[in-house]
Design a protein around this motif. Structure first.
Motif, short mmCIF file in Angstrom:
data_model
loop_
_atom_site.label_atom_id
_atom_site.label_comp_id
_atom_site.label_asym_id
_atom_site.label_seq_id
_atom_site.Cartn_x
_atom_site.Cartn_y
_atom_site.Cartn_z
N VAL A 40 35.91 28.99 39.25
CA VAL A 40 36.65 29.48 38.09
C VAL A 40 37.28 30.73 38.52
O VAL A 40 38.64 31.18 38.32
N VAL A 41 36.77 31.74 39.26
CA VAL A 41 37.44 33.10 39.63
C VAL A 41 38.69 32.62 40.60
O VAL A 41 39.49 33.36 40.66
N ILE A 42 38.35 32.01 41.47
CA ILE A 42 39.28 31.64 42.55
C ILE A 42 40.65 31.07 41.99
O ILE A 42 41.65 31.53 42.18
N TYR A 43 40.40 30.29 41.12
CA TYR A 43 41.49 29.50 40.73
C TYR A 43 42.23 30.37 39.65
O TYR A 43 43.57 30.32 39.83
N LEU A 44 41.52 31.07 38.68
CA LEU A 44 42.22 31.98 37.77
C LEU A 44 42.90 33.17 38.78
O LEU A 44 44.20 33.49 38.32
N ALA A 45 42.35 33.36 39.60
CA ALA A 45 43.03 34.66 40.58
C ALA A 45 44.42 34.14 41.13
O ALA A 45 45.27 34.65 41.40
N ILE A 46 44.43 32.89 41.69
CA ILE A 46 45.63 32.23 42.16
C ILE A 46 46.43 31.81 41.03
O ILE A 46 47.72 32.13 41.23
N ALA A 47 46.20 31.06 40.29
CA ALA A 47 47.00 30.55 39.08
C ALA A 47 47.53 31.76 38.14
O ALA A 47 48.82 31.61 37.68
N PHE A 48 46.80 32.71 37.90
CA PHE A 48 47.30 33.93 36.93
C PHE A 48 47.37 35.05 37.86
O PHE A 48 48.10 35.38 38.55
N GLU A 49 45.98 35.93 37.75
CA GLU A 49 45.94 37.21 38.39
C GLU A 49 44.76 37.52 38.32
O GLU A 49 43.74 37.17 37.57
N TRP A 50 44.12 38.54 39.21
CA TRP A 50 42.57 38.93 39.26
C TRP A 50 42.25 39.62 38.15
O TRP A 50 40.84 39.25 37.49
N ARG A 51 42.99 40.04 36.93
CA ARG A 51 42.57 40.73 35.81
C ARG A 51 41.95 39.56 34.87
O ARG A 51 41.01 39.75 34.49
N MET A 52 42.95 38.49 34.91
CA MET A 52 42.52 37.51 34.17
C MET A 52 41.23 36.73 34.43
O MET A 52 40.68 36.09 33.97
N ALA A 53 41.00 36.82 35.76
CA ALA A 53 39.80 35.83 36.49
C ALA A 53 38.70 36.70 36.00
O ALA A 53 37.56 36.27 35.69
N ILE A 54 38.68 38.09 36.02
CA ILE A 54 37.70 38.98 35.58
C ILE A 54 37.36 38.84 34.22
O ILE A 54 35.97 38.68 33.70
N ALA A 55 38.25 38.88 33.52
CA ALA A 55 38.14 38.58 32.03
C ALA A 55 37.61 37.51 31.57
O ALA A 55 36.91 37.31 30.67
N ALA A 56 38.03 36.12 32.31
CA ALA A 56 37.52 34.60 31.92
C ALA A 56 36.00 34.69 32.30
O ALA A 56 35.37 34.30 31.56
N LEU A 57 35.55 35.45 33.60
CA LEU A 57 34.51 35.52 33.97
C LEU A 57 33.38 36.24 32.90
O LEU A 57 32.26 35.73 32.57
N VAL A 58 33.72 37.36 32.46
CA VAL A 58 33.04 38.08 31.45
C VAL A 58 32.87 37.39 30.32
O VAL A 58 31.90 37.03 29.66
N ALA A 59 33.96 36.50 30.00
CA ALA A 59 33.80 35.68 28.69
C ALA A 59 32.71 34.62 28.70
O ALA A 59 32.16 34.36 27.90
N LEU A 60 32.83 34.01 30.05
CA LEU A 60 31.87 33.11 30.30
C LEU A 60 30.29 33.33 30.19
O LEU A 60 29.49 32.92 29.69
N ILE A 61 30.17 34.60 30.85
CA ILE A 61 28.89 35.08 31.03
C ILE A 61 28.35 35.60 29.45
O ILE A 61 27.27 35.60 29.29
#
Length: 367
Positions: A151-172
């Motif tokens: 998930v983190v890799i996909y979001l970092a590529i498709a969007f950006e690393w900030r969105m990847a971090i935010a999505a990971l925090v939301a999942l946790i």
């Protein structure tokens, strides 16, 4: 058009809206409080791990007139361990006892046959070893870890690393709340629960990505204008997808609620609770986190960027200058200050906004 559909259209156009980003500290506080409650419940009560993880025996009887409460007392007395009994649709009983080996299982089966007045040969006994449950748990954690990394890799590529971090925090956030609820209510954790946990991650991620996609589109070329800050456009993205998120969540929650409250509660099909509670809590938490946690967190991280800081400074300075002249900042907005890709942000409830470029132009106005 329905009232909800009309509201959704007005939210999308930015005619009305709610300041989610501006009140983000309130949502952060609520989430922290809920998460702390879940962690405390997990630390104090712990999880009621099922037989698949602890190991033990499951006895299935034919139709009997013995009540569930009476059967629990008899099975607990016969085994020396706490028994979990469920009434089956055919009138039989499913008796689950943890930490029972083969020799002890035969002894319990014989005792239950006498106590329940059921022939021993008609009682089915299934043994589950604790090593099998440990393997299931390890595979579940491995699958969860792989899912998070992808998930983190996909979001970092498709969007950006900030969105990847935010999505990971939301999942946790969603997993912690769901697990905490299981600890607080004492529901049994089975492989069905694990499947439910992995399923809700997909739903939570879907809602988050929908908002992120709108945010990515709305902030394209944002530094070419001096009208809207990143947080304001992020707020517009949430409002524009709000009705869609509510609709998809409600539609998903209705059948799950049927499983949980009707199947598990009214009909007594307790095995349905294993997966339905995880889905119900996780879907609700996922809808909440995508709106109140993930996007506001992205805005917080993005506003720390030097370019966004400079943009916000220019916008605030322009608004202050316009206010000093007794004019609106929008009155001084030139057409060149409206990049084709910049989408206006929603204001607070009741405040109307100027339409985006291409709408409401007067004849003869330069394009």
């Amino acid at each position: 058009m329905s009232r909800l559909g009309t509201l959704g259209a007005r939210l999308y156009r930015g005619e009305v809206g709610y300041d989610f980003i501006g009140k983000r500290k309130i949502w952060y506080g609520i989430s922290i409080l809920i998460t702390i409650t879940a962690i405390v419940g997990l630390a104090v009560s712990g999880l009621n791990m099922g037989i698949e993880f602890k190991g033990g025996a499951v006895f299935t009887t034919p139709k009997t007139s013995v009540t569930v409460a009476k059967a629990e007392d008899l099975a607990t007395e016969a085994s020396g361990h706490q028994a979990i009994v469920q009434k089956l649709g055919n009138g039989g009983l499913r008796i689950q006892i943890t930490e029972v080996d083969t020799a002890k299982s035969d002894e319990i089966k014989s005792t239950l046959s006498k106590d329940l007045d059921v022939p021993a040969e008609k009682i089915a006994a299934d043994l589950v070893g604790p090593s099998w449950g440990e393997q299931i748990a390890n595979k579940a954690w491995t699958g969860l870890g792989i899912f998070m990394v992808l998930v983190v890799i996909y979001l970092a590529i498709a969007f950006e690393w900030r969105m990847a971090i935010a999505a990971l925090v939301a999942l946790i956030h969603d997993i912690t709340i769901t697990v905490g609820v299981y600890a607080l209510v004492g529901f049994e954790v089975t492989p069905g629960t694990v499947i439910g946990l992995l399923t809700i991650l997909g739903y939570s991620l879907y809602d988050t990505v929908v908002v992120f996609d709108s945010l990515k589109e709305g902030t394209h070329g944002i530094t070419k204008q001096t009208r809207w800050t990143y947080s304001e456009i992020a707020n517009r993205s949430i409002n524009g997808t709000l009705v869609r998120s509510i609709n998809t969540t409600v539609v998903a929650l209705l059948p799950v609620a049927g499983l949980l409250f009707i199947g598990g509660g009214v009909l007594g099909a307790g095995m349905l609770n294993d997966i339905s509670l995880a889905l119900f809590v996780g879907l609700a938490a996922g809808a909440y986190s995508s709106i109140f946690i993930a996007t506001p967190l992205v805005a917080d991280l993005k506003e720390r960027d030097p370019q966004m800081k400079a943009l916000k400074k220019r916008i605030l300075a322009k608004r202050a200058a316009a206010a000093a002249k007794g004019e609106s900042a929008e009155d001084e907005q030139s057409d060149d200050d409206h990049p084709q890709d910049a989408t206006p942000a929603a204001a607070v409830v009741g405040q109307r906004q100027q339409p985006p470029r291409g709408h409401g132009r007067t004849p003869g106005k330069r394009r």
